[in-house]
Design a protein around this motif. Sequence first.
Motif, PDB file in Angstrom:
ATOM      1  N   GLN A  86      -2.863 -12.592   1.824  1.00 31.85           N
ATOM      2  CA  GLN A  86      -2.038 -11.833   2.756  1.00 31.85           C
ATOM      3  C   GLN A  86      -0.577 -11.897   2.302  1.00 31.85           C
ATOM      4  O   GLN A  86      -0.058 -12.960   1.971  1.00 31.85           O
ATOM      5  N   GLY A 117      -8.695  -2.275   7.402  1.00 30.08           N
ATOM      6  CA  GLY A 117      -9.073  -3.664   7.608  1.00 30.08           C
ATOM      7  C   GLY A 117     -10.191  -3.782   8.628  1.00 30.08           C
ATOM      8  O   GLY A 117     -11.190  -3.043   8.572  1.00 30.08           O
ATOM      9  N   ASN A 118     -10.028  -4.658   9.585  1.00 27.28           N
ATOM     10  CA  ASN A 118     -11.040  -4.894  10.622  1.00 27.28           C
ATOM     11  C   ASN A 118     -11.167  -3.653  11.509  1.00 27.28           C
ATOM     12  O   ASN A 118     -10.200  -3.219  12.134  1.00 27.28           O
ATOM     13  N   LEU A 121     -10.454  -4.231  15.298  1.00 27.01           N
ATOM     14  CA  LEU A 121      -9.027  -4.376  15.593  1.00 27.01           C
ATOM     15  C   LEU A 121      -8.239  -3.130  15.214  1.00 27.01           C
ATOM     16  O   LEU A 121      -7.025  -3.076  15.429  1.00 27.01           O
ATOM     17  N   GLU A 123      -7.311  -1.935  12.219  1.00 31.20           N
ATOM     18  CA  GLU A 123      -6.267  -2.270  11.257  1.00 31.20           C
ATOM     19  C   GLU A 123      -6.236  -1.208  10.152  1.00 31.20           C
ATOM     20  O   GLU A 123      -7.259  -0.892   9.551  1.00 31.20           O
ATOM     21  N   SER A 125      -3.256   0.811   7.149  1.00 28.10           N
ATOM     22  CA  SER A 125      -1.903   1.009   6.634  1.00 28.10           C
ATOM     23  C   SER A 125      -1.944   2.119   5.594  1.00 28.10           C
ATOM     24  O   SER A 125      -3.007   2.441   5.046  1.00 28.10           O
ATOM     25  N   TYR A 144      -1.617  -6.693   4.714  1.00 26.88           N
ATOM     26  CA  TYR A 144      -1.074  -7.189   5.978  1.00 26.88           C
ATOM     27  C   TYR A 144      -2.017  -8.131   6.715  1.00 26.88           C
ATOM     28  O   TYR A 144      -1.591  -8.827   7.628  1.00 26.88           O
ATOM     29  N   TRP A 145      -3.327  -8.142   6.357  1.00 31.01           N
ATOM     30  CA  TRP A 145      -4.288  -8.901   7.148  1.00 31.01           C
ATOM     31  C   TRP A 145      -5.148  -9.783   6.255  1.00 31.01           C
ATOM     32  O   TRP A 145      -5.245  -9.584   5.050  1.00 31.01           O
ATOM     33  N   SER A 284       6.092 -13.272  11.378  1.00 30.91           N
ATOM     34  CA  SER A 284       5.507 -12.360  12.359  1.00 30.91           C
ATOM     35  C   SER A 284       6.512 -11.240  12.640  1.00 30.91           C
ATOM     36  O   SER A 284       7.686 -11.343  12.257  1.00 30.91           O
ATOM     37  N   HIS A 306       2.103  -1.035   9.654  1.00 32.05           N
ATOM     38  CA  HIS A 306       0.646  -0.920   9.752  1.00 32.05           C
ATOM     39  C   HIS A 306       0.222  -0.884  11.214  1.00 32.05           C
ATOM     40  O   HIS A 306       0.974  -1.261  12.116  1.00 32.05           O
ATOM     41  N   SER A 308      -2.436  -2.137  14.217  1.00 35.60           N
ATOM     42  CA  SER A 308      -3.324  -3.211  14.635  1.00 35.60           C
ATOM     43  C   SER A 308      -3.428  -3.187  16.153  1.00 35.60           C
ATOM     44  O   SER A 308      -2.407  -3.208  16.850  1.00 35.60           O
TER      45      SER A 308
END
Length: 513
Positions: A86, A117-118, A121, A123, A125, A144-145, A284, A306, A308
């Motif tokens: 990450q 991504g997930n 979630l 996710e 970008s 990012y994840w 964060s 991104h 999320s």
Amino acid sequence: MDRRWKFAVLLVLSAGWIILITPMMTTWYFHGKTPTPMPKRRVFVTNGTTLGPAILGKVNPPSLDQVTCPNKTKIVVLNRDRLFRQGDVLEVRVTARDAEGRPKTHGGDFFRARLIGNLTLQESSAGQVTDHSNGSYTVQFPLYWVGDVSVWIQLVHPSKAVEVLQRVRQVPNKRTFHCTFVGVKTGVTEERQCFSAPYPNLPLHQQCDLSKADANGTWFCERPEKLPCNSISMCRFIFNNAKLLDLVSQEEKKFFKKPYLEEELEANLSVPIRVHPPAVRMPSPADLPACPGNESASLTPGTQGHWSRGVWKSSICNVQVFKTTDVQRCLANKTVYLHVVLKSASNTEWNVAAHFRFHHVPIEKQLPYPFFNLSYAADQLDAIQGGPNTVVVLSLWAHFTEEPLDMIRSRLHAIRHAIHRLQRRDPGTHVFIRTGTTREHTGQSLIHYLLGSDWLAYQITEEIRDIFREDPDVVVLDFWDMTVCQWGRDNVHPDQTVVDNEINMLLSRVCPK
């Protein structure tokens, strides 16, 4: 945000602009400028629709076996065997090939790239695409994840289709507009065809020049037979696509059909890409600096953030999530100017005033609209009283994708000078200009792509970035990446999730604390 706030924002954003409006609509009082009804008049209508665009010469297109073929174009993940963490950047090489599998030797293909991504979630970008002008492209994805990620790259248009879009865009007066001229004393009405640039096949003495030089605004109409040019009243857009289609050869039309149009490339990744936890703690969003409210230094190259869990997380600054009470606090005692529709509104409880106004012609609206109620953005900026409690939001792109790029470029330069005058006159005014967004491409209609392709919108986005990137008097709200990788459907009027996050980006700069 509660349902009333969401509906109000989406309603005004349907004009393609980012709009502020507070949630308690019952306490707002709107003062729309409704045209006075006109008595019946005698009407003289010329055969204006016969005046088509000034047609530039067509070119001889290559055969289809020379066009970038998405089924043959290859994707390779660089450094596939390395350990990705990450915070790293994943690089992908795209090698464009034609239908025979031969590597292309030049660039110009228009790709859209995102990383997923997930799924639970939501996710995602956007990827930054670099064209090396030799048939190869590099796509960079910030990671990012943590977890498995997948690459999604779409060939929106091959380079040969982009060449067609570029050539057709430069043809002036492609769209058909009609305006009525009204003799107040005589009761005579004449309808004439109008143009966003001088019509070369019509002598100048037969044209009304209704342009505004100091705003870089141009508008010309066929001169009425019995009425003066300043008697122009209402204007409207008329669909007239036959001559536009004549600008494209039968062979070129094939570039805008499957499998050359909006086709996803095959990644051929048998094993998912695994992203491991970072070696050191990642900052964060709350660790990022507050979003700047008076300069565009945040408009840096690369991806902007991104998605999320339905929230756009900026990689530039700390974008807050605004609830209704936060909006009240942020907008209290402020005046907001938005170029949308001819209305004003006020909220006495929070002492907020909002003024909405659409930009000037050309406007692609079929219902008649009053010409003299329109105002150029540069003129409006010169007319308002600014200061730290004044917010100005400008959005000019959706109705300009059909026009030669010089038109929007010249408008933007006039607006920039007006912004400078405003800031010298009233320092501390919050001035924002937003970029374009992706839009719907339903039905794979050739007309839609010739007039509203994402490639056309992206060129305007690039102009906005270039003109205002280093300007300390204005902040660019860059929404392109946000919509490239959105989870909802592409639409020129984005869905509620996108609208909410656009509002968060804006208000985080108006009220960074």
